[in-house]
Design a protein around this motif. Structure first.
Motif, short mmCIF file in Angstrom:
data_model
loop_
_atom_site.label_atom_id
_atom_site.label_comp_id
_atom_site.label_asym_id
_atom_site.label_seq_id
_atom_site.Cartn_x
_atom_site.Cartn_y
_atom_site.Cartn_z
N PRO A 55 -10.04 -3.73 70.16
CA PRO A 55 -9.13 -3.39 69.44
C PRO A 55 -9.50 -1.87 68.81
CG PRO A 55 -9.84 -5.54 68.62
CD PRO A 55 -10.81 -5.13 69.65
N ILE A 56 -8.52 -1.23 68.84
CA ILE A 56 -8.68 0.18 68.20
C ILE A 56 -7.91 0.35 66.69
CG2 ILE A 56 -7.97 2.67 68.51
CD1 ILE A 56 -8.42 2.02 71.68
N GLN A 57 -8.56 0.86 66.05
CA GLN A 57 -7.95 1.20 64.76
C GLN A 57 -8.08 2.69 64.27
OE1 GLN A 57 -9.54 -0.94 61.31
NE2 GLN A 57 -11.72 -0.75 61.88
N LEU A 58 -7.30 2.95 63.34
CA LEU A 58 -7.40 4.19 62.59
C LEU A 58 -7.70 3.98 61.30
CD1 LEU A 58 -4.09 5.95 64.10
CD2 LEU A 58 -6.51 5.97 64.85
N VAL A 59 -8.37 4.82 60.84
CA VAL A 59 -8.96 4.71 59.02
C VAL A 59 -8.88 5.95 58.47
CG1 VAL A 59 -10.52 3.73 57.50
CG2 VAL A 59 -10.10 2.51 59.42
N SER A 60 -8.01 6.07 57.35
CA SER A 60 -8.17 7.16 56.50
C SER A 60 -8.90 6.95 55.14
CB SER A 60 -6.56 7.43 56.08
OG SER A 60 -5.74 8.03 57.30
N ILE A 61 -9.95 7.66 55.19
CA ILE A 61 -10.68 7.45 53.77
C ILE A 61 -10.37 8.41 52.77
CG2 ILE A 61 -13.10 7.30 52.78
CD1 ILE A 61 -12.48 5.05 54.56
N GLY A 62 -9.89 7.87 51.61
CA GLY A 62 -9.39 8.79 50.50
C GLY A 62 -10.81 9.22 49.96
N ILE A 63 -11.18 10.51 49.87
CA ILE A 63 -12.39 10.98 49.07
C ILE A 63 -12.06 11.48 47.71
CG2 ILE A 63 -13.27 11.63 51.13
CD1 ILE A 63 -12.58 14.46 50.48
N ASP A 64 -11.15 10.96 46.99
CA ASP A 64 -10.79 11.31 45.56
C ASP A 64 -10.68 9.98 44.81
OD1 ASP A 64 -10.59 12.07 43.01
OD2 ASP A 64 -8.67 13.28 43.60
N PRO A 65 -11.64 9.24 44.69
CA PRO A 65 -11.58 7.83 43.92
C PRO A 65 -10.77 7.61 42.70
CG PRO A 65 -13.97 8.06 44.68
CD PRO A 65 -13.28 9.30 44.82
N LEU A 66 -10.60 8.90 41.91
CA LEU A 66 -10.02 8.75 40.70
C LEU A 66 -8.33 8.80 40.93
CD1 LEU A 66 -12.25 11.07 38.62
CD2 LEU A 66 -12.11 8.78 38.58
N SER A 67 -8.06 9.32 42.13
CA SER A 67 -6.62 9.49 42.44
C SER A 67 -6.15 8.59 43.52
CB SER A 67 -6.43 10.89 42.74
OG SER A 67 -6.48 11.82 41.56
N ASP A 68 -7.18 8.33 44.67
CA ASP A 68 -6.79 7.60 45.82
C ASP A 68 -6.79 6.15 45.58
OD1 ASP A 68 -6.20 10.15 47.30
OD2 ASP A 68 -8.32 9.92 48.06
N SER A 69 -5.64 5.88 44.68
CA SER A 69 -5.59 4.45 44.26
C SER A 69 -5.28 3.69 45.40
CB SER A 69 -5.04 4.38 42.94
OG SER A 69 -3.46 4.85 43.37
N PRO A 70 -4.99 2.31 45.37
CA PRO A 70 -4.40 1.51 46.39
C PRO A 70 -2.89 1.95 46.47
CG PRO A 70 -5.93 0.11 45.50
CD PRO A 70 -5.76 1.34 44.56
N PRO A 71 -2.18 2.05 45.34
CA PRO A 71 -0.55 2.55 45.78
C PRO A 71 -0.49 4.04 46.28
CG PRO A 71 -0.96 1.56 43.60
CD PRO A 71 -2.46 1.70 44.05
N ALA A 72 -1.44 4.95 45.93
CA ALA A 72 -1.59 6.24 46.55
C ALA A 72 -1.86 6.20 48.07
CB ALA A 72 -2.47 7.23 45.82
N LEU A 73 -2.63 5.32 48.34
CA LEU A 73 -3.24 5.03 49.85
C LEU A 73 -1.97 4.49 50.65
CD1 LEU A 73 -6.69 3.76 49.35
CD2 LEU A 73 -6.03 6.19 50.15
N HIS A 74 -1.44 3.48 49.99
CA HIS A 74 -0.29 2.88 50.55
C HIS A 74 0.90 3.90 50.82
CE1 HIS A 74 2.42 -0.51 51.49
NE2 HIS A 74 3.53 0.12 50.79
N ALA A 75 1.20 4.75 49.91
CA ALA A 75 2.21 5.62 50.15
C ALA A 75 1.84 6.70 51.27
CB ALA A 75 2.40 6.59 48.64
N TRP A 76 0.44 7.12 51.11
CA TRP A 76 -0.01 7.89 52.56
C TRP A 76 0.21 7.25 53.59
CZ3 TRP A 76 -2.05 12.38 53.77
CH2 TRP A 76 -2.88 12.49 54.80
N LEU A 77 0.05 6.20 54.00
CA LEU A 77 0.31 5.53 55.20
C LEU A 77 1.75 5.30 55.46
CD1 LEU A 77 -2.30 2.49 54.95
CD2 LEU A 77 -2.32 4.55 56.26
N LYS A 78 2.50 5.14 54.42
CA LYS A 78 4.06 5.06 54.62
C LYS A 78 4.42 6.31 54.99
CE LYS A 78 7.92 3.26 52.46
NZ LYS A 78 8.61 2.76 51.21
N ARG A 79 3.98 7.50 54.40
CA ARG A 79 4.44 8.59 54.71
C ARG A 79 4.28 9.01 56.02
NH1 ARG A 79 1.61 14.17 52.13
NH2 ARG A 79 2.86 15.48 53.13
#
Length: 152
Positions: A55-79
């Protein structure tokens, strides 16, 4: 790591048994991160055309843990219309610099978060780093590497 749904797991567990293209982003970025999101969006559209055993996957790693919360990461993916093969996560605050240094392959100081790398890192199904791109690679390059690692 904490992913877009709030689940915790080790990065090695996230990478294991899948061929992975990984990028570092921060969800509040307005310069190069949107370009990286567009790159992964294009790669995502081409994954089904790749011949692969793993299987092939893509992973975006947020490097600002203070701002890259689960909701922010979810919004990133949705965008970027991320499908199920594209995930996002962020390391803990104490792990982010160590992870960035390890990915960079350098012992030089990291500098400001706004100057973060735009490289793509490709891992094999054993979670071993096999390719580090130049900055902002073409989608064709990333797909070629994913296809080759997926067939091994």
């Amino acid at each position: 790591m904490i992913d877009q749904s709030g689940q915790k797991q080790l990065l090695t567990d996230l990478l294991h048994r899948k061929v992975t293209a990984l990028q570092t982003i921060y969800t509040g970025c307005s310069s190069v991160c949107p370009l990286q999101g567009a790159l992964f969006s294009t790669v995502q559209q081409r994954i089904s055309q790749l011949q692969h055993r793993y299987p092939i996957q893509l992973v975006s790693i947020g490097i600002d843990p203070l701002s890259d919360s689960p909701p922010a990461l979810h919004a990133w993916l949705k965008r970027f219309q991320a499908g199920p093969e594209w995930r996002a996560a962020t390391p803990t605050l104490q792990d982010v610099d160590r992870m960035r240094t390890t990915l960079s392959g350098s012992t030089l100081p990291l500098g400001n978060i706004a100057d973060h790398s735009t490289q793509i890192y490709c891992f094999d199904a054993n979670a071993m780093l096999r390719w580090r791109s130049d900055d902002l690679p073409r989608a064709d390059e990333v797909c070629e590497v994913l296809g080759a690692l997926g067939r091994v």
